[in-house]
Scaffold this motif. Structure first.
Motif, short mmCIF file in Angstrom:
data_model
loop_
_atom_site.label_atom_id
_atom_site.label_comp_id
_atom_site.label_asym_id
_atom_site.label_seq_id
_atom_site.Cartn_x
_atom_site.Cartn_y
_atom_site.Cartn_z
N ARG A 419 0.85 -1.18 0.00
CA ARG A 419 0.00 0.00 0.00
C ARG A 419 0.89 1.23 0.00
N VAL A 420 0.66 2.16 -0.93
CA VAL A 420 1.53 3.33 -1.10
C VAL A 420 0.75 4.59 -0.72
N ALA A 421 1.40 5.47 0.05
CA ALA A 421 0.76 6.73 0.46
C ALA A 421 1.80 7.84 0.47
N LEU A 422 1.33 9.07 0.25
CA LEU A 422 2.19 10.25 0.30
C LEU A 422 2.10 10.89 1.68
N VAL A 423 3.24 11.39 2.15
CA VAL A 423 3.28 12.15 3.40
C VAL A 423 3.58 13.60 3.04
N ASP A 424 2.64 14.49 3.35
CA ASP A 424 2.78 15.91 3.02
C ASP A 424 3.68 16.58 4.06
N LEU A 425 4.90 16.94 3.65
CA LEU A 425 5.84 17.55 4.58
C LEU A 425 5.44 18.96 4.97
N ARG A 426 4.52 19.55 4.24
CA ARG A 426 4.07 20.90 4.58
C ARG A 426 3.20 20.91 5.83
N THR A 427 2.58 19.78 6.12
CA THR A 427 1.66 19.71 7.27
C THR A 427 2.11 18.72 8.34
N SER A 428 3.26 18.09 8.14
CA SER A 428 3.74 17.09 9.10
C SER A 428 5.00 17.59 9.79
N ALA A 429 5.09 17.34 11.08
CA ALA A 429 6.31 17.67 11.81
C ALA A 429 7.44 16.75 11.36
N VAL A 430 8.65 17.31 11.32
CA VAL A 430 9.80 16.55 10.83
C VAL A 430 10.92 16.64 11.85
N GLN A 431 11.53 15.50 12.15
CA GLN A 431 12.68 15.45 13.05
C GLN A 431 13.84 14.79 12.32
N GLY A 432 14.89 15.59 12.07
CA GLY A 432 16.07 15.04 11.40
C GLY A 432 15.78 14.47 10.04
N GLY A 433 14.78 15.03 9.33
CA GLY A 433 14.45 14.56 7.99
C GLY A 433 13.38 13.50 7.95
N ILE A 434 12.92 13.02 9.10
CA ILE A 434 11.91 11.96 9.15
C ILE A 434 10.63 12.52 9.77
N SER A 435 9.52 12.40 9.05
CA SER A 435 8.25 12.97 9.49
C SER A 435 7.63 12.14 10.62
N THR A 436 6.72 12.77 11.33
CA THR A 436 6.03 12.08 12.42
C THR A 436 5.24 10.86 11.92
N PRO A 437 4.48 10.95 10.80
CA PRO A 437 3.80 9.75 10.31
C PRO A 437 4.78 8.62 9.99
N ALA A 438 5.97 8.97 9.49
CA ALA A 438 6.95 7.93 9.19
C ALA A 438 7.46 7.28 10.48
#
Length: 759
Positions: A419-438
């Protein structure tokens, strides 16, 4: 005018053959493809006979004679010679340098075509003497004589290898008495395996022992029985098998994990059963140890492996094994397309879309994939081009009926696509290049006992070292590029020219503290170690894979389950099967979305599909998260909603509208010089030499996107035409004039026909 001359190719940048007189009693009808040693000025060079003629344009007094014929039989048969001649014409490259790319260095320097060994045997007189207990007063000689009689002879290497110490003096004494004799005999090659592929086998627990000689009948190893094929696989194998004996180009278009390799194996099985041989090309041998191991595991027949990581002696050994027919399967990278393969039955090109098949630097710039198709056509054999993401040129050949498509739309072992999904970096918090959903997805998959692959096609710790006070960015002195931060080694390195410098802690301009900006695989590894301190992880990029065995060690940790997270670059997308990887995260997917290179979207789509295909290949379902700041971009939406087929359809429509390949043909004249003016001057002079016909457009000259690289300035002149014949006709008359330009002597230049990268 003179009679009976040989036309010989020499390894030098001249677009011509050289005439020499043949030695007495040399049969000219068998001369083509033989190596000869000839005088050339003060040198003695090894050349290859390309042709013979009744006369020469040179006066008889100026013709020199061949010094030595090195081979009793041709190194290259007539079909191979003609393929190289075709390649030299198509790529407009000096024939001598083309041949040099096809033959191992040792052969170019005069090494014997067939390895010989000294073999000692007892004579009839020696047998009579041994029967009488002779020689009574020389026990060492008597021991050797009896040994040779018992074994019916032995090679010098066998004797020195443990059969008998200090045998040489005894052999010479026996030879003087006529009781033993030595002869030079061809050395039967062992199965050609190099240390790299042998270690690859150990990584997947496959034995390297007990490899037999040429296989019986089908050449199958009874230790490994072929699995039952899925219906689509069986149909593909049957279709290719029906074409054995004549030219037929196929594209095996199979989604990742659909079992393309098993189709290759069973097609090769049928070829071996016919008493023929197979040539298999792969992008990078170091990145495909599993493919090598599967071929070795399946077939008892000897396998020759050819790639750039071999030493000169290893390459010569593998080449000889192919030449003699000892190797029934020849597997290699780009240059293996020229390997000698007697009784060739099929050619396979795995991952045919891969840019590694194009030699785009150095002298002879060729496409191994395209030459493989030409070779198959000339040999009258089928060729199978396999990929989950075929090149757009290949798909265009399918649509026009030149190639036949064989589809594998289902994964093997009932695995379902991830299953493939996009993570919108404009609305997701990012730590060290890795988003919260990731991060949340990683936690979930680790808790379910899955493994995780994190992909970022950028090695190092950070791509930039920045001073936040004055804005200084660490530059490369020799390139129009920034130095990459490598924190573990505390170095700054240029990934374009290799420049290396210590990592400073303060700005050299203002003295303020500097900091790394952006992410590389080294930094992602650090971030993941902080987020998941108890989870073992492994990194796979060219900074950690530096010597033989490093790749296999990383693979071993993943396959054994010792490592739970894998961080990697492009390396992880090629030929690797991780059954327990259930989550793939693609970082910085936006690279290539807005590039000026018309091929950039294709390469980005192929990379995303290939890396996404690593997820869910086993029994567990897979998930893919693609981080992006442009979730509405048409390329990403096409991939998400319609897969690679949908992307390719739209991309081909755009190429047709813009008249880019495959709807036109390109050739790039490129140069580099100590100054930008010199680089542009040569290309400007070249453009002014001749006005091309209306069907050919000249674009440029222009500086390269990275104009300065490794201390030299690079530029390009592009030629484009919808008429391939007209383009090549123009190049044939234009290039000799280009060579004569005075400005050509002040630059390094090369022609790239069908370039896959535009500056």
């Amino acid at each position: 005018m003179s009679a009976a001359v040989l036309r010989i190719a020499l390894d030098m940048p001249l677009r011509r053959l050289f005439d020499y007189l043949p030695p007495p009693q040399m049969p000219l009808s068998d001369a083509v493809g033989q190596r000869v040693r000839v005088p050339f000025g003060r040198q003695r060079l090894v050349g290859l006979v390309m042709d013979h003629a009744d006369s020469s344009d040179l006066p008889a007094a100026r013709l020199k004679a061949v010094l030595e014929v090195l081979d009793a039989s041709p190194v290259l048969d007539r079909s191979a010679v003609e393929l190289l001649r075709w390649a030299a014409d198509y790529y407009h490259h000096p024939i001598g340098e083309v041949i040099a790319a096809a033959i191992p260095k040792a052969l170019r320097e005069g090494a014997p075509l067939i390895a010989m060994e000294e073999r000692w045997t007892a004579t009839a007189e020696g047998a009579e003497a041994a029967a009488k207990g002779e020689p009574r007063r020389a026990p060492k000689q008597r021991e050797l004589l009896q040994l040779l009689l018992a074994r019916r002879g032995a090679s010098a290497s066998e004797l020195s290898g443990g059969l008998m110490e200090g045998w040489q003096d005894a052999a010479r004494a026996l030879a003087k008495r006529g009781w033993v004799a030595s002869t030079e005999q061809p050395l039967l090659p062992a199965d050609t395996r190099d240390a790299e592929t042998a270690s690859a086998l150990s990584a997947v627990n496959i034995s390297t022992d007990g490899v037999a000689g040429p296989a019986q009948d089908a050449g199958l190893d009874a230790r490994k029985k072929a699995p039952v094929l899925a219906p689509e696989q069986a149909a593909a194998v049957a279709r290719v098998s029906d074409s054995l004996g004549h030219f037929a180009p196929f594209i095996l278009y199979g989604i990742t994990g659909s079992g393309k390799t098993e189709v290759y194996l069973q097609v090769v099985e049928r070829v071996l059963a016919r008493g023929q041989r197979a040539l298999v090309l792969v992008p990078e041998i170091g990145l495909t140890p599993q493919l090598v191991s599967r071929f070795r595991e399946r077939f008892q027949s000897p396998l020759a492996v050819l790639h750039s990581g071999l030493t000169d002696s290893e390459r010569l050994q593998a080449w000889r094994s192919a030449y003699t027919g000892h190797a029934r399967v020849i597997l290699g990278t780009r240059s293996a397309v020229f390997a000698p393969v007697p009784e060739l039955g099929v050619i396979v090109v795995d991952e045919e879309h891969d840019a590694s098949f194009k030699q785009h630097e150095g002298g002879f710039r060729y496409s191994a994939r395209d030459l493989a198709v030409v070779r198959a056509q000339r040999a009258g054999v089928p060729i199978v081009l396999g990929s989950a993401t075929p090149a757009l040129e290949t798909l265009h050949n399918v649509s026009t009926g030149r190639y036949e498509r064989l589809s594998l739309s289902r994964r093997a072992a009932q695995a379902v696509p991830p299953r493939v999904a996009l993570v919108d970096l404009r609305t997701s918090a990012v730590q060290g290049g890795i988003s919260t959903p990731a991060v949340q997805a990683i936690e979930r998959h680790l808790a379910d006992d899955g493994q995780v692959l994190v992909f970022l096609n950028r090695r190092g710790y950070a791509p930039t070292l920045l001073c936040t006070a004055c804005g200084w960015v660490a530059p490369c002195r020799d390139c129009d590029a920034r130095l990459t931060v490598h924190r573990a080694s505390e170095r700054l390195r240029c990934h374009h020219c290799g420049a290396d410098a210590p990592l400073p802690t303060r700005c050299p301009q203002c003295g303020f503290l500097v900091k790394p900006v952006g992410q590389g695989t080294e930094r992602i590894e650090e971030t993941l170690a902080q987020l998941f301190p108890t989870v073992p992880l492994v990194r796979l990029d060219r900074d950690v894979v530096r010597k033989r065995g490093d790749m296999e060690a990383a693979m071993r940790r993943m396959h054994s389950g010792e490592a739970r997270i894998l961080v990697g670059t492009q390396m992880v997308t090629k030929g690797h099967d991780f059954p327990n990887v259930t989550l793939v995260i693609v970082l910085n997917a936006d690279q290539g979305l807005f590039s000026t290179d018309f091929r950039a979207p294709e390469r980005l789509a192929q990379t995303i599909v290939q890396v996404a295909g690593r997820a869910g290949r086993g029994t567990k379902p897979g998930e893919v998260l693609i981080q992006t700041e442009f979730p509405e971009h048409p390329l990403l939406l096409n991939l998400l909603n319609e897969g690679y087929d949908g992307f390719a359809r739209v991309a081909l429509e755009e190429r047709a509208q813009a008249a880019w390949p495959p709807f036109s043909r390109l050739a790039a004249l490129r140069d580099s010089a100590p100054t930008s003016d010199a680089a542009l001057e040569f290309l400007t002079d070249a453009r002014r030499l001749r006005v091309p016909p209306r069907s050919i457009q000249m674009r440029g000259p222009v500086p390269a996107a990275m104009a300065k690289r490794a201390g030299r300035y690079h530029a390009q002149l592009l030629l484009e035409s919808a008429d391939r014949t007209a383009l090549h006709r123009f190049l044939s008359v234009w290039l000799p004039e280009v060579e004569q330009l005075k400005s050509a002597r002040r630059v390094r230049w090369a022609l790239d026909v069908d370039p896959i990268e535009l500056f």
